[in-house]
Motif scaffolding. Structure first.
Motif, PDB file in Angstrom:
ATOM      1  N   GLU A   1       0.845  -1.203   0.000  1.00 29.30           N
ATOM      2  CA  GLU A   1       0.000   0.000   0.000  1.00 29.30           C
ATOM      3  C   GLU A   1       0.872   1.241   0.000  1.00 29.30           C
ATOM      4  N   ILE A   2       0.712   2.062  -1.049  1.00 27.48           N
ATOM      5  CA  ILE A   2       1.693   3.131  -1.249  1.00 27.48           C
ATOM      6  C   ILE A   2       1.145   4.537  -0.957  1.00 27.48           C
ATOM      7  N   HIS A   3      -0.047   4.619  -0.355  1.00 32.17           N
ATOM      8  CA  HIS A   3      -0.629   5.958  -0.147  1.00 32.17           C
ATOM      9  C   HIS A   3       0.231   6.841   0.771  1.00 32.17           C
ATOM     10  N   CYS A   4       0.811   6.253   1.807  1.00 31.86           N
ATOM     11  CA  CYS A   4       1.650   7.054   2.714  1.00 31.86           C
ATOM     12  C   CYS A   4       2.935   7.487   2.017  1.00 31.86           C
ATOM     13  N   LEU A   5       3.516   6.586   1.269  1.00 30.83           N
ATOM     14  CA  LEU A   5       4.702   6.924   0.483  1.00 30.83           C
ATOM     15  C   LEU A   5       4.394   8.069  -0.478  1.00 30.83           C
ATOM     16  N   LEU A   6       3.276   7.977  -1.180  1.00 30.63           N
ATOM     17  CA  LEU A   6       2.914   9.014  -2.144  1.00 30.63           C
ATOM     18  C   LEU A   6       2.803  10.376  -1.476  1.00 30.63           C
ATOM     19  N   GLU A   7       2.167  10.406  -0.312  1.00 34.52           N
ATOM     20  CA  GLU A   7       2.004  11.675   0.398  1.00 34.52           C
ATOM     21  C   GLU A   7       3.371  12.275   0.734  1.00 34.52           C
ATOM     22  N   LEU A   8       4.273  11.424   1.218  1.00 30.13           N
ATOM     23  CA  LEU A   8       5.609  11.913   1.572  1.00 30.13           C
ATOM     24  C   LEU A   8       6.352  12.437   0.345  1.00 30.13           C
TER      25      LEU A   8
ATOM     26  N   ALA B   1       6.505   3.546   6.032  1.00 25.41           N
ATOM     27  CA  ALA B   1       5.294   4.086   5.426  1.00 25.41           C
ATOM     28  C   ALA B   1       4.382   2.931   5.016  1.00 25.41           C
ATOM     29  N   ARG B   2       3.837   2.249   6.008  1.00 27.66           N
ATOM     30  CA  ARG B   2       3.094   1.007   5.832  1.00 27.66           C
ATOM     31  C   ARG B   2       4.017  -0.103   5.311  1.00 27.66           C
ATOM     32  N   TYR B   3       5.094  -0.328   6.090  1.00 28.51           N
ATOM     33  CA  TYR B   3       5.981  -1.448   5.816  1.00 28.51           C
ATOM     34  C   TYR B   3       5.526  -2.593   6.697  1.00 28.51           C
ATOM     35  N   MET B   4       5.041  -3.661   6.097  1.00 29.05           N
ATOM     36  CA  MET B   4       4.309  -4.677   6.838  1.00 29.05           C
ATOM     37  C   MET B   4       5.173  -5.856   7.305  1.00 29.05           C
TER      38      MET B   4
ATOM     39  N   ILE C   1     -11.114   5.163   4.156  1.00 34.52           N
ATOM     40  CA  ILE C   1     -11.183   6.344   5.017  1.00 34.52           C
ATOM     41  C   ILE C   1      -9.918   6.437   5.856  1.00 34.52           C
ATOM     42  N   GLY C   2      -9.487   5.288   6.354  1.00 33.10           N
ATOM     43  CA  GLY C   2      -8.301   5.265   7.196  1.00 33.10           C
ATOM     44  C   GLY C   2      -7.054   5.734   6.468  1.00 33.10           C
ATOM     45  N   GLN C   3      -6.954   5.426   5.195  1.00 34.79           N
ATOM     46  CA  GLN C   3      -5.758   5.842   4.445  1.00 34.79           C
ATOM     47  C   GLN C   3      -5.563   7.348   4.479  1.00 34.79           C
ATOM     48  N   GLN C   4      -6.672   8.084   4.408  1.00 35.18           N
ATOM     49  CA  GLN C   4      -6.580   9.551   4.467  1.00 35.18           C
ATOM     50  C   GLN C   4      -5.990   9.999   5.800  1.00 35.18           C
ATOM     51  N   VAL C   5      -6.402   9.302   6.868  1.00 33.25           N
ATOM     52  CA  VAL C   5      -5.879   9.657   8.189  1.00 33.25           C
ATOM     53  C   VAL C   5      -4.411   9.273   8.297  1.00 33.25           C
ATOM     54  N   GLU C   6      -4.111   8.055   7.858  1.00 32.73           N
ATOM     55  CA  GLU C   6      -2.723   7.582   7.956  1.00 32.73           C
ATOM     56  C   GLU C   6      -1.741   8.524   7.282  1.00 32.73           C
ATOM     57  N   ARG C   7      -2.089   8.941   6.049  1.00 28.62           N
ATOM     58  CA  ARG C   7      -1.088   9.734   5.346  1.00 28.62           C
ATOM     59  C   ARG C   7      -0.859  11.088   6.012  1.00 28.62           C
ATOM     60  N   ARG C   8      -1.905  11.722   6.565  1.00 30.35           N
ATOM     61  CA  ARG C   8      -1.634  13.016   7.184  1.00 30.35           C
ATOM     62  C   ARG C   8      -0.949  12.872   8.540  1.00 30.35           C
TER      63      ARG C   8
END
Lengths: 295, 295, 295, 295
Positions: free
Chosen positions: A108-115, A181-184, A263-270
């Protein structure tokens, strides 16, 4: 011309001083006198006295000092005496020296993308010498930005070898901070202790609720009305490290596991992006298992 | 003249129908035909189909029906056949018949005050025939509003006798809903099973974090950056009942247990007040250990 | 197997029906009977009765109908009679037919990026046949995703020619919705009236505060403690069209215009993305100069 | 024993120093030296350098000083020289000397109730020598708390006489701060200029939107999706004074003017209570038409 106008002109003249010492009268006076005498104007200062028997005092200064780069060595030397008198732990950091970040990511790359996005638009003052992943989802976007991408498959059985490779890369690239950044994959104590208070993780729940695996599934089962995310420093106790930031979003009975995840992804990235930003600006002090964050 | 203008004029013509039944085609058509043929205009409707193997369907109607009070008996009788065909559980409730609430409170009265205030200003459509407390802090304010106040000291050793008295009062005053507005005594299974989905509690944490005693102390220990509150129906599993509402407030490292409590009180009172309001308006359906809330 | 499991399997069997008509008894009964008789299961329904002298009724159904694609033509024909009886305005839309979006952007690309990202991850169910810009900042990222990028320089003096080109492209690409993702050119009435309630704009303030140019500069001047963003349909009155969504973020005295802009960008992108999502799912009804949004 | 433990024990040893002066190097050093030499431990400090041509510097200290009450006179005298050297405007305030608040209210008493409640529970460190109202709604509750209630009917035609009476009362009771807790009369410039930066008002909109009368009605007309409230100091420009705090709540198309008002009341009371608390703790500095709030 105000200090702040200068600030935007000569960022290399900005420095920060973080101090931790036993609380006693006169600390602020001594520190501000020192800075004044070394030509450093205090732009921002934040302090905290611990409310427990340890009686520790913490302070962060951000200062502007004309010609800082040539003066800083002398300044650090001169500070030794003061530090000794007050039994201070201290760190000087300089705006000019960017911290070097390694980002670890899985599928899942949403957090990486935000950074990456904040980094591209100049809001994340760091160098990103590499991204490491046990999957290939992020490869294209990372490499398109000119950042080396290391694909290192990982699982329980080869953890030792994987971490050896990762540690080697951290040293080779002189990494200051590791962003999960969501490293599992779980990191072993051996890895973690090499980077104390230097590994930032994003956990997809408002800790201490839903520690461990599958928080969205368990949030769904429990029927919560808020879902959250938590950024924290990694310690050897899973999801138990010092919390840096948390946030939540409202959900309702119509949400199921997939929509909770969205919904959670939006929270995680910020929540992760804020923690990283504060860390890069030396705004976070770890005290026992908590953080002091000087916003 | 619109339905809504009438609504504000003749509140006694407002009714609600809640239905739960196995999901199959034609339910909405059958129900809305029934209401239409009985002269009931649908003012609001909300539905939910369960996303699990139970395949249940839930719907709530709020309707306006001229002369409802004289028609309602017939309407309920007529509904039997439809209910049988679709295997419906159903409830008709009427705006004219206010639910009767008992409030239980201990030493901290902020949640009680919020409820009394909303009740006084007409925002909580309920009768409050009594307040019960194991302390005397609330006595003066409660009695000044003309509400009987029952002081029933309580502790572990006399729980049985205390609950016997409380149950007697609940029956005597024909109580529909019990509101635990920071009542710090554990209720026994015997008490709880007498009022299924009729006891609303406020827990001073964002459950499932900090289940049980001293949540603010534990939040402080853990160093969380958000504190929360949770309103839920009481079941025999402590703090494990169906969650109705949750909310949070931001805190930081400068907060200690007393300030966390102060901040938390603001959250507690609004989270409890919302839950009570929704319960009184029949907006909540309990499904397994979760709530469906039709806002 | 529940409807919802089917839902995820056969998205092409999902349809929506939006109806607007004078309020009178029996509408829901008639509509739900119609859907039932045509084999359509109601998955979601939301209604609203206007609280003003117009006495209008609005309803949105989302339904699942086995073999919808082959039945829909007949269904629409059959609906004519019912519509006539109740004087209904109505629209059937089908999940299978994705709306086609054109995105207009200028120099600041954060809103565009958010939309592209959600679109890539499957959360924005739309086709994006083109992006139009009066600048080149967005070109690389847009083209890297295989979307045609039209660079059309624009200014006050050539507005007529520019809009002529844009309209031609809208027709050529059969565009259903135009998204102004921080497009900093004023559209003429002639352009706007060609796409009624089909142009969505993001304004970088919480309207009606700071209508017009330079809202962040003016927010700074006024010393507000919250900054906001507003998504709305575009009408001929600048920034006066029906509001779809708004949100805010807290700021303080330390913020200056550049930091207000940074913070505001986070608000803008989520407020625009939500509005677009709701529009694509036919959740928005425009009534006078307001929106009814069926979440 | 830490400073903070002392803090809770000997509140009368707490003082605050607010300083405003032209920005130049050495201010913090000089001030912290002064406090140190006078036996005052800095518990909290916050500073701000203006980012405009005025080049002003602002700082707030909260300090603990053993025997403060007997030392403070000397301390203030000694400070004169330092103040002169740096051209400082300054104020010393003492925890022991509670500010005296007058509350003005009209028919809607929710903001008054919130203030009284916080005051009763010890969260608002102030004396409330009187409440003034042009209506009688608040009389009973105010007098039940032992606070003198002055009923002074008011309207446009008798404004002069009314304000003369009010001013007399302010002087008689030595009032430090006037809280307009939904007081629906306009104050004349003559009144306002007697209490510069000492009158706090709550306006029922997120200013600068909906300046003036009937903000909820106008919010309804405009179809906004958020409603807000703003606390600010009163100046002669209606609703244009320095903003202290703002907050909002989400609303939707189902809300009408009465429900907007209900929701808004919740926002109003918390926004006013926060502003009053910060004012009482000397956390607010007015700069031009803005506030610096040292949280």
């Amino acid at each position: 011309m105000s200090i702040y106008t200068q600030y935007y002109r000569n960022k290399e003249n900005i420095g920060r001083l973080l101090v931790k010492c036993p609380d006693k009268p006169g600390i602020v006076a001594a520190l501000s006198k020192f800075l004044f005498e070394h030509g450093a104007d205090i732009m921002e200062s934040s302090q905290y006295s611990s409310d427990d028997p340890s009686r520790m005092f913490y302070i962060r200064f951000e200062f502007y000092c004309e010609g800082l780069l040539s003066k800083r060595k002398q300044m650090e030397e001169d500070f030794q005496e003061l530090a000794k008198n007050f039994k201070m732990d201290f760190t000087f950091t300089y705006n000019e020296t960017k911290k070097r970040s390694a980002i670890f990511v899985s599928k899942e790359i949403h957090c990486l993308l935000e950074l990456l996005w904040e980094w591209q638009s100049g809001d994340l003052e760091t160098d990103i010498p590499l991204v490491i992943s046990n999957h290939k989802e992020a490869q294209e976007i990372v490499e398109s930005l000119g950042i080396p991408f290391y694909y290192i498959p990982a699982n329980k059985d080869i953890r030792k070898e994987v971490e050896a490779k990762q540690v080697e890369l951290m040293y080779k690239y002189k990494i200051d901070v590791i962003i999960l950044a969501r490293y599992m994959q779980i990191l072993t104590p051996k890895f973690v202790e090499k980077f104390p208070n230097k590994i930032i993780n994003i956990h997809h729940s408002f800790l201490p609720a839903f520690i461990g695996a599958h928080p969205y599934e368990r949030a769904y089962e429990r029927g919560v009305k808020l879902i959250g995310a938590t950024s924290h420093y990694v310690t050897n106790d899973l999801d138990e490290g010092p919390i840096i930031d948390q946030d939540i979003e409202r959900v309702d009975h119509r949400d199921n596991v997939p929509t909770l995840k969205k919904i959670g992804q939006q929270v995680e990235r910020r929540v992760l992006a804020r923690a990283v930003k504060w860390h890069l600006q030396d705004r976070i002090i770890v005290k026992d298992n908590k953080t002091i964050v000087f916003h």
